[in-house]
Design an enzyme around this catalytic site. Structure first.
Site, short mmCIF file in Angstrom:
data_model
loop_
_atom_site.label_atom_id
_atom_site.label_comp_id
_atom_site.label_asym_id
_atom_site.label_seq_id
_atom_site.Cartn_x
_atom_site.Cartn_y
_atom_site.Cartn_z
N LYS A 54 0.87 -1.24 0.00
CA LYS A 54 -0.05 0.09 0.01
C LYS A 54 0.70 1.34 -0.36
O LYS A 54 0.65 2.27 -0.82
CB LYS A 54 -0.80 0.09 1.25
N GLN A 98 -4.76 -0.89 9.87
CA GLN A 98 -4.71 -2.18 9.21
C GLN A 98 -5.36 -3.21 10.29
O GLN A 98 -4.92 -3.49 11.52
CB GLN A 98 -3.41 -2.63 8.82
N ASP A 121 -11.25 3.62 4.36
CA ASP A 121 -11.58 2.10 4.21
C ASP A 121 -13.24 2.14 4.26
O ASP A 121 -13.91 1.24 4.04
CB ASP A 121 -11.24 1.31 5.15
#
Ligand code: NDP
Length: 290
Positions: A54, A98, A121
């Site tokens: 990422k 994460q 997200d």
């Protein structure tokens, strides 16, 4: 094999190219780069690989990547304090924590701390709610990328039967919401669904997000169905999806491979959502065509 293979890797590369162009335009307008902060707690090897790729993709697109790696022993309060600092940091447009966090930590509490405007997200309740009522939202990357692949292949999805297998907040539920917005007739299946094979056979579209290697067989599919395999399972050191690919490819009209299908789209959509968040924070109109 008769199914068309949906090349998510190639699609994601093209999308990343378009995003990089829009990033350059953003930099010219805002006089700064869009910034994505990634928080990784602990040493989970898969999470480390994801975070590294990422970070690389963020920099390659011309954005700033801020990585915060914390030991598994970090207290929940310290993680929450870090997220609060990132919320207040003007250089940070987007925050990704994460998951999963090390055991004993409350994922929900940490996610709830993220400013919805920076929730890249789309995991906060505010963004999930906006998606559910059809308002502009930051939408979870994996289902949004899956939808792009479906629209690219099928065009208008209106009236199609879509079966989503899996009802997680990260994939299954937002996927179903997106398909509903596209006017599909949506069925959500899960571990308590009876006669799963029969339910799956209704689908002109099947999205598999279960986490069970090759569970969905070819003879569960309607001939010609478009199959999006979100699953990532490691079997004997190899990655396989939730769909028995070789078997399904004889029946489906089109199918995503694992790897090389949905996975690369997830990262591309992370960059897209970062750019969208950056535009909103600068009061600029949302970038179109991404
Ligand atoms: P979760 O474990 O959170 O959810 C799995 C879902 O599958 C649950 O709703 C569960 O039902 C359902 N399920 C489990 N067993 C069965 C069964 N036998 N029959 C029918 N349904 C079943 O997983 P995620 O949604 O987070 O992820 C799903 C998969 O997608 C995983 O392989 C994950 O690695 C992958 N993934 C891939 C990404 C990518 O970028 N390609 C990104 C995110 C995830 P119930 O709710 O009843 O328990």
């Amino acid at each position: 094999m008769s199914a068309e293979i949906i090349d998510g890797k190639a699609f994601a590369e093209q999308l990343r190219g378009r995003i990089a162009e829009r990033v350059a335009q953003f930099v010219a307008q805002a006089k700064r780069k869009p910034g994505l902060a990634v928080v990784l707690v602990g040493e989970d090897p898969a999470s480390q690989v994801y975070v590294r790729s990422k970070g690389k993709a963020t920099v390659a697109a011309g954005m700033e990547s801020f990585e915060h790696r914390l030991p598994a022993t970090t207290g929940e309060d310290d993680i929450i304090a870090l997220v609060s600092r990132l919320n207040a940091d003007p250089k940070v447009d987007a925050i990704l924590v994460q998951l999963p966090l090390p055991s004993g930590m409350d994922d929900k509490k940490v996610i709830a701390t993220i400013d919805p405007a920076k929730d890249v997200d789309g995991f906060t309740i505010a963004n999930a709610g906006r998606l559910a009522v059809g308002e502009d939202a930051l939408v979870p990357c994996t289902p949004l990328g899956s939808l792009m692949l479906l629209k690219d292949r099928l065009g208008d999805l209106s009236g199609l039967e879509a079966v989503v297998v899996g009802r997680s907040n990260i994939v299954g539920k937002p996927m179903a919401q997106l398909l509903l917005q596209e006017n599909c007739t949506v069925t959500i299946a899960h571990s308590r669904t009876r006669n799963l094979a029969e339910v799956v056979r209704r689908g002109d579209i099947v999205v598999a997000a279960v986490g069970r290697a090759e569970m969905i067989r070819g003879d569960w599919l309607k001939p010609g169905a478009t199959v999006i395999d979100v699953g990532i399972n490691r079997v004997d050191g190899k990655l396989v999806g939730d769909v028995a690919f070789a078997d399904a490819a004889h029946v489906a009209g089109a199918i995503t491979p694992v790897p090389g299908g949905v996975g690369p789209m997830t990262i591309a959509l992370l960059l897209r959502n970062t750019l969208v968040a950056a535009h909103a924070r600068e009061g600029l109109p949302a970038p179109v065509g991404l």
